[in-house]
Motif scaffolding. Structure first.
Motif, PDB file in Angstrom:
ATOM      1  N   ALA A  62     -24.602  -5.202   0.446  1.00  0.00           N
ATOM      2  CA  ALA A  62     -25.169  -3.853   0.365  1.00  0.00           C
ATOM      3  C   ALA A  62     -24.176  -2.788   0.801  1.00  0.00           C
ATOM      4  O   ALA A  62     -24.232  -1.643   0.320  1.00  0.00           O
ATOM      5  CB  ALA A  62     -26.436  -3.784   1.220  1.00  0.00           C
ATOM      6  N   ARG A  63     -23.262  -3.128   1.704  1.00  0.00           N
ATOM      7  CA  ARG A  63     -22.364  -2.126   2.275  1.00  0.00           C
ATOM      8  C   ARG A  63     -20.927  -2.202   1.766  1.00  0.00           C
ATOM      9  O   ARG A  63     -20.140  -1.291   2.015  1.00  0.00           O
ATOM     10  CB  ARG A  63     -22.338  -2.265   3.797  1.00  0.00           C
ATOM     11  N   VAL A  64     -20.552  -3.285   1.094  1.00  0.00           N
ATOM     12  CA  VAL A  64     -19.145  -3.486   0.761  1.00  0.00           C
ATOM     13  C   VAL A  64     -18.626  -2.412  -0.196  1.00  0.00           C
ATOM     14  O   VAL A  64     -17.438  -2.054  -0.168  1.00  0.00           O
ATOM     15  CB  VAL A  64     -18.931  -4.898   0.164  1.00  0.00           C
ATOM     16  N   ALA A  65     -19.505  -1.866  -1.021  1.00  0.00           N
ATOM     17  CA  ALA A  65     -19.055  -0.845  -1.966  1.00  0.00           C
ATOM     18  C   ALA A  65     -18.589   0.421  -1.253  1.00  0.00           C
ATOM     19  O   ALA A  65     -17.808   1.209  -1.803  1.00  0.00           O
ATOM     20  CB  ALA A  65     -20.182  -0.508  -2.944  1.00  0.00           C
ATOM     21  N   GLN A  66     -19.066   0.637  -0.013  1.00  0.00           N
ATOM     22  CA  GLN A  66     -18.694   1.835   0.734  1.00  0.00           C
ATOM     23  C   GLN A  66     -17.367   1.678   1.469  1.00  0.00           C
ATOM     24  O   GLN A  66     -16.849   2.646   2.024  1.00  0.00           O
ATOM     25  CB  GLN A  66     -19.791   2.171   1.749  1.00  0.00           C
ATOM     26  N   VAL A  67     -16.858   0.444   1.499  1.00  0.00           N
ATOM     27  CA  VAL A  67     -15.651   0.157   2.273  1.00  0.00           C
ATOM     28  C   VAL A  67     -14.424   0.394   1.400  1.00  0.00           C
ATOM     29  O   VAL A  67     -14.295  -0.178   0.316  1.00  0.00           O
ATOM     30  CB  VAL A  67     -15.660  -1.299   2.793  1.00  0.00           C
ATOM     31  N   LYS A  68     -13.528   1.237   1.874  1.00  0.00           N
ATOM     32  CA  LYS A  68     -12.310   1.534   1.130  1.00  0.00           C
ATOM     33  C   LYS A  68     -11.103   1.386   2.046  1.00  0.00           C
ATOM     34  O   LYS A  68     -11.087   1.907   3.151  1.00  0.00           O
ATOM     35  CB  LYS A  68     -12.355   2.951   0.560  1.00  0.00           C
ATOM     36  N   SER A  69     -10.105   0.658   1.557  1.00  0.00           N
ATOM     37  CA  SER A  69      -8.864   0.516   2.321  1.00  0.00           C
ATOM     38  C   SER A  69      -8.070   1.814   2.230  1.00  0.00           C
ATOM     39  O   SER A  69      -8.110   2.529   1.217  1.00  0.00           O
ATOM     40  CB  SER A  69      -8.032  -0.646   1.780  1.00  0.00           C
ATOM     41  N   GLU A  70      -7.334   2.112   3.299  1.00  0.00           N
ATOM     42  CA  GLU A  70      -6.612   3.374   3.381  1.00  0.00           C
ATOM     43  C   GLU A  70      -5.131   3.218   3.064  1.00  0.00           C
ATOM     44  O   GLU A  70      -4.527   4.077   2.439  1.00  0.00           O
ATOM     45  CB  GLU A  70      -6.763   3.952   4.799  1.00  0.00           C
ATOM     46  N   GLY A  71      -4.524   2.139   3.520  1.00  0.00           N
ATOM     47  CA  GLY A  71      -3.085   1.978   3.386  1.00  0.00           C
ATOM     48  C   GLY A  71      -2.651   1.649   1.969  1.00  0.00           C
ATOM     49  O   GLY A  71      -3.411   1.087   1.178  1.00  0.00           O
ATOM     50  N   ARG A  72      -1.432   2.008   1.650  1.00  0.00           N
ATOM     51  CA  ARG A  72      -0.823   1.677   0.365  1.00  0.00           C
ATOM     52  C   ARG A  72       0.420   0.847   0.629  1.00  0.00           C
ATOM     53  O   ARG A  72       1.147   1.074   1.598  1.00  0.00           O
ATOM     54  CB  ARG A  72      -0.447   2.950  -0.404  1.00  0.00           C
ATOM     55  N   TYR A  73       0.674  -0.122  -0.238  1.00  0.00           N
ATOM     56  CA  TYR A  73       1.803  -1.011  -0.013  1.00  0.00           C
ATOM     57  C   TYR A  73       2.261  -1.584  -1.346  1.00  0.00           C
ATOM     58  O   TYR A  73       1.517  -1.610  -2.332  1.00  0.00           O
ATOM     59  CB  TYR A  73       1.423  -2.146   0.939  1.00  0.00           C
ATOM     60  N   GLN A  74       3.517  -2.016  -1.354  1.00  0.00           N
ATOM     61  CA  GLN A  74       4.086  -2.648  -2.545  1.00  0.00           C
ATOM     62  C   GLN A  74       4.058  -4.167  -2.394  1.00  0.00           C
ATOM     63  O   GLN A  74       3.696  -4.696  -1.339  1.00  0.00           O
ATOM     64  CB  GLN A  74       5.507  -2.139  -2.764  1.00  0.00           C
ATOM     65  N   PHE A  75       4.472  -4.848  -3.455  1.00  0.00           N
ATOM     66  CA  PHE A  75       4.366  -6.309  -3.459  1.00  0.00           C
ATOM     67  C   PHE A  75       5.218  -6.938  -2.359  1.00  0.00           C
ATOM     68  O   PHE A  75       4.784  -7.854  -1.666  1.00  0.00           O
ATOM     69  CB  PHE A  75       4.782  -6.867  -4.823  1.00  0.00           C
ATOM     70  N   LEU A  76       6.454  -6.464  -2.192  1.00  0.00           N
ATOM     71  CA  LEU A  76       7.339  -7.027  -1.171  1.00  0.00           C
ATOM     72  C   LEU A  76       7.066  -6.304   0.155  1.00  0.00           C
ATOM     73  O   LEU A  76       7.760  -5.372   0.537  1.00  0.00           O
ATOM     74  CB  LEU A  76       8.806  -6.879  -1.576  1.00  0.00           C
ATOM     75  N   SER A  77       6.028  -6.748   0.846  1.00  0.00           N
ATOM     76  CA  SER A  77       5.619  -6.112   2.097  1.00  0.00           C
ATOM     77  C   SER A  77       4.917  -7.143   2.970  1.00  0.00           C
ATOM     78  O   SER A  77       4.508  -8.211   2.505  1.00  0.00           O
ATOM     79  CB  SER A  77       4.683  -4.936   1.823  1.00  0.00           C
ATOM     80  N   ARG A  78       4.779  -6.788   4.244  1.00  0.00           N
ATOM     81  CA  ARG A  78       4.094  -7.696   5.161  1.00  0.00           C
ATOM     82  C   ARG A  78       2.614  -7.817   4.800  1.00  0.00           C
ATOM     83  O   ARG A  78       2.013  -8.881   4.988  1.00  0.00           O
ATOM     84  CB  ARG A  78       4.247  -7.200   6.600  1.00  0.00           C
ATOM     85  N   GLU A  79       2.022  -6.751   4.289  1.00  0.00           N
ATOM     86  CA  GLU A  79       0.612  -6.811   3.904  1.00  0.00           C
ATOM     87  C   GLU A  79       0.370  -7.925   2.881  1.00  0.00           C
ATOM     88  O   GLU A  79      -0.585  -8.715   3.016  1.00  0.00           O
ATOM     89  CB  GLU A  79       0.154  -5.470   3.319  1.00  0.00           C
ATOM     90  N   VAL A  80       1.222  -7.984   1.872  1.00  0.00           N
ATOM     91  CA  VAL A  80       1.045  -8.992   0.820  1.00  0.00           C
ATOM     92  C   VAL A  80       1.295 -10.398   1.373  1.00  0.00           C
ATOM     93  O   VAL A  80       0.577 -11.346   1.036  1.00  0.00           O
ATOM     94  CB  VAL A  80       1.984  -8.694  -0.366  1.00  0.00           C
ATOM     95  N   ALA A  81       2.300 -10.536   2.252  1.00  0.00           N
ATOM     96  CA  ALA A  81       2.573 -11.844   2.847  1.00  0.00           C
ATOM     97  C   ALA A  81       1.381 -12.333   3.664  1.00  0.00           C
ATOM     98  O   ALA A  81       0.991 -13.513   3.587  1.00  0.00           O
ATOM     99  CB  ALA A  81       3.821 -11.760   3.728  1.00  0.00           C
ATOM    100  N   LEU A  82       0.764 -11.433   4.446  1.00  0.00           N
ATOM    101  CA  LEU A  82      -0.414 -11.812   5.226  1.00  0.00           C
ATOM    102  C   LEU A  82      -1.571 -12.179   4.306  1.00  0.00           C
ATOM    103  O   LEU A  82      -2.304 -13.143   4.580  1.00  0.00           O
ATOM    104  CB  LEU A  82      -0.819 -10.661   6.146  1.00  0.00           C
ATOM    105  N   TRP A  83      -1.735 -11.422   3.245  1.00  0.00           N
ATOM    106  CA  TRP A  83      -2.838 -11.702   2.325  1.00  0.00           C
ATOM    107  C   TRP A  83      -2.665 -13.060   1.638  1.00  0.00           C
ATOM    108  O   TRP A  83      -3.624 -13.832   1.525  1.00  0.00           O
ATOM    109  CB  TRP A  83      -2.926 -10.588   1.284  1.00  0.00           C
ATOM    110  N   ILE A  84      -1.442 -13.366   1.212  1.00  0.00           N
ATOM    111  CA  ILE A  84      -1.205 -14.655   0.546  1.00  0.00           C
ATOM    112  C   ILE A  84      -1.427 -15.816   1.521  1.00  0.00           C
ATOM    113  O   ILE A  84      -2.037 -16.832   1.174  1.00  0.00           O
ATOM    114  CB  ILE A  84       0.227 -14.703  -0.042  1.00  0.00           C
ATOM    115  N   ASN A  85      -0.955 -15.661   2.760  1.00  0.00           N
ATOM    116  CA  ASN A  85      -1.193 -16.724   3.739  1.00  0.00           C
ATOM    117  C   ASN A  85      -2.672 -16.856   4.057  1.00  0.00           C
ATOM    118  O   ASN A  85      -3.163 -17.956   4.334  1.00  0.00           O
ATOM    119  CB  ASN A  85      -0.390 -16.457   5.019  1.00  0.00           C
ATOM    120  N   ASN A  86      -3.411 -15.747   4.024  1.00  0.00           N
ATOM    121  CA  ASN A  86      -4.866 -15.817   4.155  1.00  0.00           C
ATOM    122  C   ASN A  86      -5.468 -16.691   3.062  1.00  0.00           C
ATOM    123  O   ASN A  86      -6.374 -17.496   3.319  1.00  0.00           O
ATOM    124  CB  ASN A  86      -5.463 -14.405   4.073  1.00  0.00           C
TER     125      ASN A  86
END
Length: 654
Positions: free
Chosen positions: A332-356
């Motif tokens: 019911a609430r997930v549609a209201q959730v929006k991520s704020e940060g922007r990142y490219q493929f070669l970044s720590r965000e993507v590495a953390l997401w892939i390991n997740n």
């Protein structure tokens, strides 16, 4: 009369849990600050009464009150006092009460240490924890009370604690494991409270993270000690058997590991918000699923509690309510959730997401291998077996990309990175990894299998890249001491955790590849050789314990004609249940274990013995301790201990 006081204490705790479930949630909904302010007192009150009930159970066990069914079934007058205390969680009813102790302790600690939270968030977190407390207290009072009497007819002696549980591991392992299990309910409560509040921002992740790290640290310790206990107690020299009950603790650990990395990204960069909430819900849901697996009677395991189906049905219904309700709220609430940060493929965000993703896939593999045989049988399709080869093969496939990425991720910056300077460093470190691994393995072993080389190289790779990144960050300052001071607590936790993973990978790889064993028939004075060690059987002596008798095989271990150690491997017969137990003798070392188990008496005064040489087996538990240490390092961060009394405006207007 004393057992009745214990039961009445649980009734009072149940009443306070109901109020804790209702008052703060209603207060948060209506903006009633008075109702929200009642939550901390209710949380502490229920904890006091549950602790009183648990203290009473310990007392009646220590005083051998066999009019209480639980004491009669799980203790005896000859049981040493420390195992009498242990017996209070050695059976189903006592284990559930221990769960309640942990649940109310966590709730009370959250109530007392969340002064800086807005009242609405604080009230909803405690309200969700109160709801969970109601579920387990109702289960305890209705179906699993440890205070039931056997009057007017009761035994004069108890049945004794299961000999398998009369081990130091039983004293430490269940409390730590339950601290981890129940601690994840706090992460769950923060996630649900954030969904109810509608504010899934960086602040929520910041306050949820230390609780998640603490719970994950306890769960890691519990699993590590459980692995050591299985190795030292079961008598056949193993360390992990992919038993359904072992899997029940591994699944939430895998998801919790993904959760704490995702929380880090959410806190620092405002990304993965909905994914982080889903992980928090999943981690605690898997804890409840593990409870169902252990206590429903649907599986046969050396660890499982054989219980009636009604208990399993209750847990299944409670699991359905908790999981179904939380997922419905999430949808019911997930549609209201929006991520704020922007990142490219070669970044720590993507590495953390892939390991997740790797961690969640590993959890799904364990879930499939654990539940599929049970589902297959319940559907009337016959029995199937999913054994060790399936799990080992699937994890071997997953661990390679996971470990490679684990080494690379710390060297990546948030948002974006330039590829060329990173590639040069990675290529250089790859060459160094291959050189070190080759020197290590080919310098010590004649045969090196490809999988052994890969596993060892992955461990070396993680350590090298972690230390290289540490060196870079330290030396960028004018002095090393300045560089060390500038590194945050979270960074040191990452170093400890990643090196711990490397130790686990190396330990598993090398002990699996190079462990050797030998079963021998020996007369006193005879010798047997395994690797460079000579085992001389000196004979057998009788032993008498507080509640057992038996024999101890005395074996002298020599190397280069010099005595290394004298091992005493025991075969015990417990007096009350007339059960035999093997107590292995272990000479532990940093690079190898010598493991000896006494078998059966044979003809002409000979005995059978099993001898094991297990290299690097201790590295697995050292790695587990380092991983757990990472969780406890993070909670020392001063950012999470800043307190300021929340204002009434926070409570009403949030």
């Amino acid at each position: 009369m004393i057992p009745e006081i214990g039961y009445f204490s649980l009734v009072l705790a149940m009443a306070l849990s109901l109020l804790l479930c209702i008052f703060p949630l209603w207060g948060a909904h209506t903006g009633n600050l008075r109702l929200m302010r009642a939550a901390p007192s209710l949380a502490v009150g229920q904890c006091v009464f549950v602790l009183l009930a648990f203290a009473i159970l310990i007392y009646i066990t220590l005083t051998d009150d066999f009019t209480v069914a639980y004491v009669a079934h799980h203790s005896s007058s000859t049981l040493p006092w420390y195992y009498k205390v242990t017996s209070t969680w050695g059976g189903h009813e006592g284990a559930i009460l221990l769960w309640l102790v942990m649940q109310t302790l966590w709730t009370a600690v959250v109530a007392l240490m969340s002064n800086s939270l807005p009242w609405i968030l604080r009230a909803r977190v405690l309200g969700v924890l109160g709801f969970l407390g109601v579920g387990f207290m109702l289960y305890t009072l209705w179906m699993s009370s440890p205070f039931e009497r056997l009057l007017p007819y009761y035994p004069v002696e108890g049945r004794d604690l299961n000999p398998l549980l009369q081990d130091p591991g039983m004293i430490i392992h269940p409390p730590l494991l339950y601290m981890g299990y129940v601690g994840l309910s706090v992460s769950f409560a923060f996630a649900i409270a954030a969904l109810l509040t509608g504010k899934l921002d960086n602040t929520w992740a910041k306050w949820s993270r230390p609780w998640t790290m603490a719970a994950w640290g306890f769960l890691t310790l519990g699993i590590t000690i459980g692995s050591w206990w299985a190795y030292s107690e079961l008598g056949w020299g193993g360390w992990w058997f992919w038993d359904p009950v072992e899997n029940a603790s591994l699944m939430p650990w895998l998801v919790a590991t993904a959760l704490l990395h995702s929380l880090s990204a959410t806190e620092k960069r405002g990304v993965f918000k909905s994914w982080t909430v889903l992980l928090a819900i999943t981690a605690f849901s898997l804890c409840l699923l593990g409870t169902f697996i252990v206590r429903s009677g649907i599986i046969v395991s050396v660890h499982a509690f054989a219980t009636d189906p009604d208990r399993g049905l209750y847990i299944l219904m409670f699991l359905a309510v908790v999981v179904g309700g939380s997922l419905a709220l999430y949808a019911a609430r997930v549609a209201q959730v929006k991520s704020e940060g922007r990142y490219q493929f070669l970044s720590r965000e993507v590495a953390l997401w892939i390991n997740n993703i790797f961690l969640v896939v590993a959890m799904l593999v364990v879930l499939l291998g654990t539940l599929l045989p049970m589902i297959h049988k319940e559907l009337g399709l016959g029995s199937i077996s999913i054994g060790v080869p399936f799990f080992n093969q699937m994890f071997a496939i997953l661990i390679v990309p996971f470990a490679i990425l684990l080494g690379l991720a710390p060297m990546l910056r948030w948002k974006q990175n330039k590829l060329s300077p990173l590639v040069k460093k990675w290529l250089l470190l790859s060459v160094v990894t291959l050189v070190i691994t080759s020197a290590w393995l080919f310098g010590n072993y004649e045969v090196v299998a490809p999988l052994t080389f890969i596993g060892t190289a992955l461990a070396v790779w993680i350590v090298l890249l972690t230390l290289f990144d540490l060196m870079q960050k330290v030396t960028v300052q004018n002095t090393i001491s300045e560089g060390v001071k500038r590194l945050g607590v979270s960074y040191w936790a990452m170093v400890s955790g990643h090196i711990g993973i490397a130790f686990v990978i190396a330990g598993v790889t090398l002990t699996s590849a190079y462990s050797v064993e030998r079963s021998v028939r020996m007369l006193p004075g005879e010798t047997a050789t395994l690797n460079e060690y000579v085992y001389r059987f000196e004979g057998v002596k009788e032993i008498v314990g507080p509640n057992y008798t038996g024999h101890a095989g005395v074996v002298s271990v020599l190397k280069n004609n010099k005595l290394v150690i004298e091992l005493h491997a025991e075969k015990r017969l417990y007096n009350i249940g007339m059960q035999f137990m093997t107590e292995a003798a272990i000479d532990d070392g940093f690079f190898r274990d010598l493991y000896l188990a006494l078998g059966e008496q044979l003809t002409q005064g000979a005995w059978s013995l099993r001898i094991y040489h297990k290299p690097y087996v201790r590295w697995m538990w050292l790695g587990g301790l380092l991983i757990a240490l990472a969780g406890f390092i993070v909670i020392t961060d001063k950012r999470y201990r800043k307190t300021s009394a929340p204002s009434e405006q926070q409570g009403v207007g949030a």
